[in-house]
Scaffold this active site. Structure first.
Site, PDB file in Angstrom:
ATOM      1  N   GLU A 160       0.734  -1.190   0.011  1.00  0.00           N
ATOM      2  CA  GLU A 160      -0.038  -0.056   0.066  1.00  0.00           C
ATOM      3  C   GLU A 160       0.880   1.347  -0.030  1.00  0.00           C
ATOM      4  O   GLU A 160       0.645   2.393  -0.637  1.00  0.00           O
ATOM      5  CB  GLU A 160      -0.842  -0.015   1.027  1.00  0.00           C
ATOM      6  CG  GLU A 160      -1.847  -1.316   1.424  1.00  0.00           C
ATOM      7  CD  GLU A 160      -2.713  -1.511  -0.143  1.00  0.00           C
ATOM      8  OE1 GLU A 160      -3.267  -0.479  -0.546  1.00  0.00           O
ATOM      9  OE2 GLU A 160      -2.955  -2.618  -0.469  1.00  0.00           O
ATOM     10  N   HIS A 163       1.780   2.117  -3.550  1.00  0.00           N
ATOM     11  CA  HIS A 163       0.470   3.095  -4.193  1.00  0.00           C
ATOM     12  C   HIS A 163       0.806   4.323  -3.757  1.00  0.00           C
ATOM     13  O   HIS A 163       0.723   5.184  -4.516  1.00  0.00           O
ATOM     14  CB  HIS A 163      -0.696   2.394  -3.921  1.00  0.00           C
ATOM     15  CG  HIS A 163      -1.237   1.262  -4.423  1.00  0.00           C
ATOM     16  ND1 HIS A 163      -1.296   1.370  -5.723  1.00  0.00           N
ATOM     17  CD2 HIS A 163      -1.566   0.106  -4.013  1.00  0.00           C
ATOM     18  CE1 HIS A 163      -1.585  -0.133  -6.280  1.00  0.00           C
ATOM     19  NE2 HIS A 163      -1.841  -0.653  -5.157  1.00  0.00           N
TER      20      HIS A 163
END
Length: 249
Positions: A160, A163
């Site tokens: 994550e 991202h």
């Protein structure tokens, strides 16, 4: 989001990521000071992001998207504060320390707010955009914490953070906006849509590389993927899972 595919393990290993398994493991991870997103992006992700960054009026479009995402982010934050548990030094301190360590590895100056959401589905997600005045948001589900080891959870958080480092929400949205006229055209439209789909998949590969950079151990990343695919923590043979990936290839 965690769109993890079986082929990514084989892709990571064949691209030389297995060398990371010899790097120090927790608690002595190598911090990648000064690392830029372009250094771990998948080639398709890197090239298309660079293309979007160079397009005319990119600055104006980027500012508009950032403003709109700020409103969405505020709504998401309020919803999480009312329905989930915010991870802090006083609440789930081990998980908070794991997040900070992952941020240090990826050279993220502003750690995201991390929330644990009650959900029987093991998953994690982020809005994938770093706000100028607010901390970004990462969410992991309760099932993910129950199913995976601490190291595997940290690797998924690393995905994550990838991202966030790449700001995928921003550039994928810009790519969708920029190609809207083309998608309405015969033949070219289907090719454009196919290219966008390849970009979305490449973005996930970029973040799987980020997970590897944070974990610095292929077995940890493969173990996290194995448990997400199997839906149970009882599946533990990562080597057999890697062989399964090669069989698919």
């Amino acid at each position: 989001m965690l769109s993890l595919l079986t082929t990514v393990i084989f892709a990571l290993l064949s691209s030389g990521a297995s060398a990371l398994s010899t790097m120090p493991t927790a608690p002595s991870r190598v911090s990648l000071k000064g690392i830029d997103a372009s250094q771990f992006r998948h080639p398709i992700d890197r090239d298309l992001t660079s293309f979007i960054q160079k397009t005319p009026l990119n600055g104006l479009a980027e500012e508009a998207i950032r403003r709109s995402f700020a409103l969405v982010e505020q709504g998401v934050r309020l919803d999480l504060l009312s329905s989930s548990v915010k991870v802090t030094p006083d609440q789930l301190p081990e998980l908070h320390s794991s997040l900070l360590e992952a941020c240090e590895v990826m050279d993220l100056d502003t750690p995201p707010e991390l929330y644990v959401q009650s959900n029987p589905q093991a998953n994690a997600f982020t809005l994938a955009l770093r706000g100028r005045n607010t901390s970004p948001i990462v969410v992991v589900t309760s099932a993910l914490l129950d199913r995976c080891s601490d190291e595997e959870v940290q690797a998924i958080i690393g995905h994550e953070l990838g991202h966030l480092k790449c700001e995928h929400s921003l550039y994928l949205t810009l790519g969708n906006v920029a190609t809207t006229p083309l998608r309405a055209l015969p033949f070219i439209g289907s090719q454009t849509e196919s290219l966008l789909q390849r970009w979305r998949l490449a973005a996930e590969y970029s973040c799987d590389r980020a997970a590897m950079l944070v974990a610095q151990d292929t077995d940890v990343v493969a173990g996290a993927m194995l448990k997400l695919f199997a839906g149970t923590s009882r599946a533990t043979n990562t080597r057999a899972f890697i062989e399964q990936s090669r069989e698919y290839e």
